[in-house]
Design a protein around this motif. Structure first.
Motif, PDB file in Angstrom:
ATOM      1  N   GLY A   1      23.558 -20.722  -7.327  1.00 39.08           N
ATOM      2  CA  GLY A   1      24.495 -21.115  -8.438  1.00 39.08           C
ATOM      3  C   GLY A   1      23.758 -20.623  -9.747  1.00 39.08           C
ATOM      4  N   GLY A   2      22.897 -19.773  -9.885  1.00 41.99           N
ATOM      5  CA  GLY A   2      22.348 -19.479 -11.059  1.00 41.99           C
ATOM      6  C   GLY A   2      21.276 -20.542 -11.535  1.00 41.99           C
ATOM      7  N   GLN A   3      20.995 -21.385 -10.732  1.00 43.11           N
ATOM      8  CA  GLN A   3      19.830 -22.562 -11.222  1.00 43.11           C
ATOM      9  C   GLN A   3      18.567 -22.054 -10.853  1.00 43.11           C
ATOM     10  OE1 GLN A   3      21.570 -26.801 -10.318  1.00 43.11           O
ATOM     11  NE2 GLN A   3      22.746 -25.611  -9.334  1.00 43.11           N
ATOM     12  N   ALA A   4      18.271 -20.953  -9.968  1.00 42.23           N
ATOM     13  CA  ALA A   4      16.888 -20.745  -9.771  1.00 42.23           C
ATOM     14  C   ALA A   4      16.824 -19.048  -9.812  1.00 42.23           C
ATOM     15  CB  ALA A   4      16.624 -21.029  -8.161  1.00 42.23           C
ATOM     16  N   SER A   5      15.877 -18.622 -10.249  1.00 42.92           N
ATOM     17  CA  SER A   5      15.561 -17.209 -10.303  1.00 42.92           C
ATOM     18  C   SER A   5      14.167 -16.751  -9.546  1.00 42.92           C
ATOM     19  CB  SER A   5      15.694 -16.703 -11.856  1.00 42.92           C
ATOM     20  OG  SER A   5      14.122 -17.098 -12.321  1.00 42.92           O
ATOM     21  N   VAL A   6      14.094 -15.476  -9.264  1.00 40.15           N
ATOM     22  CA  VAL A   6      12.656 -14.961  -8.596  1.00 40.15           C
ATOM     23  C   VAL A   6      12.054 -13.812  -9.491  1.00 40.15           C
ATOM     24  CG1 VAL A   6      12.001 -14.258  -6.539  1.00 40.15           C
ATOM     25  CG2 VAL A   6      14.095 -15.742  -6.227  1.00 40.15           C
ATOM     26  N   PRO A   7      11.484 -14.311 -10.522  1.00 34.49           N
ATOM     27  CA  PRO A   7      10.773 -13.419 -11.319  1.00 34.49           C
ATOM     28  C   PRO A   7       9.714 -12.796 -10.774  1.00 34.49           C
ATOM     29  CG  PRO A   7      10.214 -15.368 -11.879  1.00 34.49           C
ATOM     30  CD  PRO A   7      11.036 -15.838 -10.957  1.00 34.49           C
ATOM     31  N   MET A   8      10.055 -11.812  -9.845  1.00 37.85           N
ATOM     32  CA  MET A   8       8.825 -11.104  -9.180  1.00 37.85           C
ATOM     33  C   MET A   8       8.965  -9.651  -9.126  1.00 37.85           C
ATOM     34  SD  MET A   8       9.801 -11.810  -5.087  1.00 37.85           S
ATOM     35  CE  MET A   8       8.677 -10.592  -4.364  1.00 37.85           C
ATOM     36  N   VAL A   9       7.882  -8.645  -9.036  1.00 40.38           N
ATOM     37  CA  VAL A   9       7.986  -7.212  -8.860  1.00 40.38           C
ATOM     38  C   VAL A   9       7.139  -6.869  -7.695  1.00 40.38           C
ATOM     39  CG1 VAL A   9       7.109  -5.278 -10.074  1.00 40.38           C
ATOM     40  CG2 VAL A   9       7.928  -6.959 -11.572  1.00 40.38           C
ATOM     41  N   VAL A  10       7.916  -6.086  -6.815  1.00 42.35           N
ATOM     42  CA  VAL A  10       7.203  -5.292  -5.666  1.00 42.35           C
ATOM     43  C   VAL A  10       7.122  -3.859  -5.836  1.00 42.35           C
ATOM     44  CG1 VAL A  10       7.357  -4.947  -3.356  1.00 42.35           C
ATOM     45  CG2 VAL A  10       8.286  -7.068  -4.243  1.00 42.35           C
ATOM     46  N   ARG A  11       5.643  -3.602  -5.979  1.00 41.30           N
ATOM     47  CA  ARG A  11       5.224  -2.177  -6.369  1.00 41.30           C
ATOM     48  C   ARG A  11       5.078  -1.192  -5.245  1.00 41.30           C
ATOM     49  NH1 ARG A  11       0.273  -2.207  -7.955  1.00 41.30           N
ATOM     50  NH2 ARG A  11       0.487   0.126  -8.406  1.00 41.30           N
ATOM     51  N   LEU A  12       5.872  -0.324  -5.268  1.00 42.06           N
ATOM     52  CA  LEU A  12       6.094   0.377  -3.872  1.00 42.06           C
ATOM     53  C   LEU A  12       5.561   2.055  -3.931  1.00 42.06           C
ATOM     54  CD1 LEU A  12       9.283  -0.845  -2.424  1.00 42.06           C
ATOM     55  CD2 LEU A  12       7.035  -1.551  -1.869  1.00 42.06           C
TER      56      LEU A  12
ATOM     57  N   MET B   1       0.569  -1.188  -0.086  1.00 41.55           N
ATOM     58  CA  MET B   1       0.057  -0.011  -0.075  1.00 41.55           C
ATOM     59  C   MET B   1       0.654   1.306  -0.191  1.00 41.55           C
ATOM     60  SD  MET B   1      -3.314  -0.635   2.566  1.00 41.55           S
ATOM     61  CE  MET B   1      -4.631  -1.499   2.167  1.00 41.55           C
ATOM     62  N   PHE B   2       1.887   1.510   0.887  1.00 38.89           N
ATOM     63  CA  PHE B   2       2.714   2.434   1.031  1.00 38.89           C
ATOM     64  C   PHE B   2       4.093   1.924   1.141  1.00 38.89           C
ATOM     65  CE2 PHE B   2      -1.386   4.084   2.611  1.00 38.89           C
ATOM     66  CZ  PHE B   2      -1.392   5.369   2.085  1.00 38.89           C
ATOM     67  N   MET B   3       5.139   2.586   0.456  1.00 39.72           N
ATOM     68  CA  MET B   3       6.494   2.284   0.748  1.00 39.72           C
ATOM     69  C   MET B   3       6.952   1.775   1.916  1.00 39.72           C
ATOM     70  SD  MET B   3       9.735   3.794  -1.341  1.00 39.72           S
ATOM     71  CE  MET B   3      11.131   2.725  -2.007  1.00 39.72           C
ATOM     72  N   ASP B   4       6.658   2.822   2.823  1.00 40.77           N
ATOM     73  CA  ASP B   4       6.793   2.743   4.341  1.00 40.77           C
ATOM     74  C   ASP B   4       6.840   1.348   4.797  1.00 40.77           C
ATOM     75  OD1 ASP B   4       6.644   6.033   4.969  1.00 40.77           O
ATOM     76  OD2 ASP B   4       5.379   5.049   3.332  1.00 40.77           O
ATOM     77  N   PHE B   5       5.680   0.540   4.388  1.00 43.07           N
ATOM     78  CA  PHE B   5       5.178  -0.731   5.024  1.00 43.07           C
ATOM     79  C   PHE B   5       5.969  -1.923   4.626  1.00 43.07           C
ATOM     80  CE2 PHE B   5       0.510   1.035   5.101  1.00 43.07           C
ATOM     81  CZ  PHE B   5       0.971   1.983   6.022  1.00 43.07           C
ATOM     82  N   VAL B   6       7.028  -1.630   3.468  1.00 43.20           N
ATOM     83  CA  VAL B   6       7.848  -2.550   3.343  1.00 43.20           C
ATOM     84  C   VAL B   6       8.845  -3.124   4.144  1.00 43.20           C
ATOM     85  CG1 VAL B   6       9.864  -1.395   1.936  1.00 43.20           C
ATOM     86  CG2 VAL B   6       8.985  -3.468   1.186  1.00 43.20           C
ATOM     87  N   THR B   7       9.073  -2.220   5.176  1.00 42.21           N
ATOM     88  CA  THR B   7       9.970  -2.569   6.174  1.00 42.21           C
ATOM     89  C   THR B   7       9.673  -3.853   6.895  1.00 42.21           C
ATOM     90  OG1 THR B   7       8.541  -1.315   7.604  1.00 42.21           O
ATOM     91  CG2 THR B   7      10.335  -0.222   6.863  1.00 42.21           C
TER      92      THR B   7
END
Length: 324
Positions: A106-117, A82-88
């Motif tokens: 070792g490059g075998q896993a990736s985390v394709p996610m987006v966090v909107r702040l 909701m607000f960037m402040d809450f990402v704490t």
């Protein structure tokens, strides 16, 4: 070109990404029925259903932690805080897990996610709802950090963020949500790490991002009357940032000012100023100027908040100081 608003460009980017890729899902508090605190997800529940547009409990740690697991399992979650402040409340999941998974596996896993702040002031939301904390995340290896200023970039950079195979922190200034601008009928995807020259100039380079771009452009207009030609660089991407474009501009103008809404101390501007000083020193005719908010919590009162956020006058003063 079609006229749109910043928040609608965010909405269209989410809709287009979900239509193009069934693995893209949305997660966050009140993003489904309510359409999000700033209505960025309005209508997406009706388009894509509750399995892909998911309301979550009021627990940022749980939201981002679940998103990391979903991303490691093959989905592409887009989280709205909701607000960037809450990402704490979600720092462990984002900073210790998402940012480090590719390296630790070792490059075998990736985390394709987006966090909107949503960040920034201008809405008189007080010190716990108005902070600009992007420097925290730009400091973390494994995270990309974007901060679009224009309607077109809000769309194109969000599409690029969703397509990226690694975690992206996507920072949106709340004061820009209602801003109108041009959005192409067939908008493209931007390149992460590429700045743009928002205004050509010859006497001084001003480097900025997010909502402060418009204060810089206003200052540049005002400085014309003082016989000063100002080049304005919109970073768009804070990590990685486009060092080459900035240094090329400084080589042309021989002076630089870095401006942002976040507090001046230990900010994005400090890193950019240091790099200009280290790698562009021979081109400089004056010390690099920095403009940022004072080192204090964001005031709630409108009269105080308006003085807290750097404006065109502060940027104009910094530019004039480096030309003395």
């Amino acid at each position: 070109m079609a006229d749109s608003r910043y928040v609608r460009a965010i909405n269209k980017a989410l809709s287009d990404a979900m239509a193009a890729d069934e693995s893209v899902i949305l997660m966050g508090e009140d993003i489904a029925d309510a359409g999000g605190s700033f209505k960025a997800t309005r209508g997406l529940l009706e388009q894509f259903g509750p399995m892909r547009v998911r309301d979550t409990p009021i627990s940022e740690n749980a939201i981002v932690g679940a998103a990391v697991g979903a991303a490691l399992s093959g989905l592409k979650p887009v989280v709205e805080i909701m607000f960037m402040d809450f990402v704490t409340l979600a720092m462990d999941a984002l900073v210790n897990q998402a940012a480090k998974s590719r390296f630790m596996f070792g490059g075998q896993a990736s985390v394709p996610m987006v966090v909107r702040l949503p960040h920034g002031g201008g809405l008189n939301a007080g010190p716990q709802h108005s902070q600009c904390l992007e420097a925290w995340f730009a400091h973390i290896p494994g995270l990309k950090v974007l901060c679009p200023a224009t309607v077109e970039d809000a769309y194109s950079l969000l599409r690029a963020a969703i397509d990226d195979p690694d975690p992206v922190v996507f920072v949106e200034n709340k004061a820009l949500y209602a801003m109108a601008g041009d959005l192409p009928d067939q908008p493209g995807k931007a390149m992460i790490g590429q700045a743009r020259v928002a205004r050509e100039g010859s006497d001084v380079t001003v480097v900025t991002y997010g909502a402060t771009l418009f204060s810089c452009l206003k200052a540049a207009d005002e400085l014309v009357g003082h016989g000063i030609s100002t080049e304005v660089i919109d970073l768009r991407s804070l990590q990685p940032w486009d060092k080459e474009t900035v240094l090329a501009s400084v080589a042309k103008t021989h002076r630089a000012v870095v401006a942002h809404e976040a507090v001046r101390s230990f900010g994005i501007g400090a890193e950019i100023a240091a790099v200009i000083g280290e790698e562009g020193f021979d081109d400089l005719d004056a010390p690099v100027g920095r403009v940022g908010a004072p080192f204090m919590p964001v005031p709630f009162a409108r009269s105080l908040e308006s003085r807290f956020i750097p404006d065109a006058a502060a940027i104009r003063t910094a530019v004039q100081a480096c030309l003395v």
